[in-house]
Design a protein around this motif. Structure first.
Motif, mmCIF file in Angstrom:
data_model
loop_
_atom_site.group_PDB
_atom_site.id
_atom_site.type_symbol
_atom_site.label_atom_id
_atom_site.label_comp_id
_atom_site.label_asym_id
_atom_site.label_seq_id
_atom_site.Cartn_x
_atom_site.Cartn_y
_atom_site.Cartn_z
ATOM 1 N N CYS B 159 0.834 -1.208 0.000
ATOM 2 C CA CYS B 159 0.000 0.000 0.000
ATOM 3 C C CYS B 159 0.873 1.265 0.000
ATOM 4 N N CYS B 162 0.150 3.176 3.589
ATOM 5 C CA CYS B 162 0.553 2.665 4.902
ATOM 6 C C CYS B 162 1.603 1.564 4.821
ATOM 7 N N CYS B 179 -4.275 -0.499 0.272
ATOM 8 C CA CYS B 179 -4.894 -1.625 0.962
ATOM 9 C C CYS B 179 -6.380 -1.338 1.216
ATOM 10 N N CYS B 182 -7.034 1.670 3.712
ATOM 11 C CA CYS B 182 -6.748 2.984 3.123
ATOM 12 C C CYS B 182 -7.734 3.295 1.991
HETATM 13 ZN ZN LIG Z 1 -2.891 1.101 3.412
#
Ligand SMILES: [Zn+2]
Ligand SMILES: [Zn+2]
Lengths: 199, 259
Positions: B159, B162, B179, B182
């Motif tokens: 991701c 993050c 992800c 997110c």
């Molecule tokens: Zn993420």
């Protein structure tokens, strides 16, 4: 040097022509100024008429004042051989050799991905239509000997191969990467004579 | 006369005036540069058939005299010319596609190390187009690895927000996957993409260029990959590539697959 505005305007217009710089343009302008009125009028008429009177030949797509063009109408030209070129100037160059007695097909350019010119932008369907009836026995692919011209020739060969027509590519006494329009007649003539089958 | 010392690959040639040509070059010493070849249209003596796309040259270039001016191409000698790209329209189109990407995105005055790497990429990519099956799959993979070589590598594994996973979609504007968590905070523009597609593209970035054609990518995964890579390219270039439309036409056209 400063001239009267009408002269400057003429010089400015002449300068837009290919190969004409400030000096040549000025020389031409003063030559015209010194010429007889009727001569100047004839030149002006000729320039004005050329855009109006020139059309594309409906058969070969060369520039002509009457469609079909003289070559396509000529009864003594071989209808079984078509020489494919990119532009009218290339046709003029091949015709200038005096060694080719067949007919022509002007594509209107070459395949050029970077200029967005794809197969649909060229007169390829029209060429296929000329070949389809079966009277044409040989198509000479005389596109320019550069990457675009080569790729175009091979593309045309792929499209025309099912028709069973003989496909040849002009041989190169031509310099690789060259421009047919600028090659001399001897070179083009020799290239035509030494054309070879296209695989 | 000694051979000119510097190498260059011809990206584009543009007629200029009655007698000159402007040549866009990719060089291993300075990246992309444009140079004017005086008299190249008219005289074949100085540049005998050397100034054509795909040509690998040795050149002598006179630096530009003032900022914004053009460098002058004084001399060029042909080293290699990728003939396989001229004898097949689909390969020609794919080769031009690679050149257009480089012409649009390769940096001028590049750091020598970057310039060398990019030059090597260009030659390897053209060599690949000469021999690999010229199809829609090769087009997508080439575009992806070209973006990577040009410093625009997408993040396909973790991701971009993050660092976690697993990916729930691809966010073009941020150049990578996000992800599931997110993704809920993404306002829009999330491109749904299957894990298999991401695995294939990620694999392509790890493969040596010469083995790129071994990668399997077909059916709906290929369509997804095409969408993802095309949108990423357009985002970075700002507009569609000219050769994109040509490729669409020729990959689906009447002569497709004839070679
Ligand atoms: Zn993420
Ligand atoms: Zn005609």
């Amino acid at each position: 040097m400063r001239s009267a505005p009408p002269i400057e305007r003429l010089v400015a217009n002449l300068k837009r022509l290919p190969g004409i710089g400030e000096k040549s343009a000025t020389r031409l302008a003063f030559h015209l100024l010194g010429s007889a009125e009727n001569q100047v009028q004839e030149l002006a008429d000729a320039i004005a008429r050329v855009k109006k009177d020139i059309v594309l030949c409906e058969v070969c797509f060369d520039l002509t004042d009457r469609s079909p063009c003289e070559i396509c109408r000529a009864p003594d030209r071989d209808t079984a051989t078509i020489c494919v070129v990119e532009e009218p100037a290339d046709l003029a160059a091949v015709e200038g050799t005096g060694g080719f007695k067949g007919r022509y097909h002007v594509l209107g350019g070459a395949l050029s991905p970077i200029d967005g010119i794809g197969p649909e932008a060229l007169r390829i369907r029209e060429l296929e239509a000329r070949v389809a009836p079966g009277e044409v026995r040989e198509v000479i692919l005389a596109t320019n000997p550069n990457a675009e011209g080569d790729a175009t020739a091979h593309y045309l060969a792929d499209r025309l191969r099912p028709s069973g027509v003989r496909l040849t590519r002009i041989a190169y006494g031509m310099p690789l990467g060259g421009d047919l329009e600028y090659a001399d007649h001897v070179t083009i003539g020799r290239s035509l004579a030494n054309r070879s089958e296209l695989e | 006369m000694t051979a000119p010392a510097r190498e260059a690959l011809v990206l584009r040639v543009v007629d200029f005036g009655e007698s000159d040509r402007i040549v866009h070059l990719l060089t291993p010493h300075a990246g992309r540069l444009a140079a004017i070849a005086k008299g190249a249209r008219r005289s074949v003596r100085r540049f005998p058939g050397t100034l054509d796309v795909f040509h690998h040259l040795r050149v002598q270039i006179a630096e530009r005299r003032r900022p914004g001016g053009l460098a002058r191409l004084e001399q060029a000698r042909l080293v290699g010319w990728f003939p396989g790209l001229r004898s097949d329209a689909t390969r020609f189109a794919l080769g031009c596609f690679v050149l257009e990407l480089l012409d649009r995105l390769a940096p001028e005055n590049a750091h020598p190390q970057d310039a060398r790497r990019l030059f090597r990429f260009a030659r390897e990519a053209l060599a690949l187009v000469e021999r690999a099956p010229a199809d829609a799959r090769l087009r997508v993979l080439l575009e992806l690895v070209a973006l990577d070589a040009l410093g625009l590598r997408p993040e396909l594994d973790d991701c971009v927000r993050c660092g976690g996973g697993p990916p729930a979609g691809f966010l073009v504007a941020e150049g990578g996957v996000v992800c599931g968590t997110c993704a809920q905070r993404v306002a829009g523009g999330l491109l749904p993409v299957r894990p298999g597609t991401l695995r294939a593209l990620s694999g392509a970035l790890r493969l040596p260029l010469a083995r790129l054609d071994r990668l399997v990518l077909a059916g709906p995964l290929l369509a997804e990959a095409r969408e993802l890579v095309a949108r990423l390219a357009r985002f970075h270039i700002g507009l569609e590539l000219r050769s994109d439309g040509f490729l669409d036409e020729i990959l689906d056209g009447p002569a497709a697959g004839a070679a």
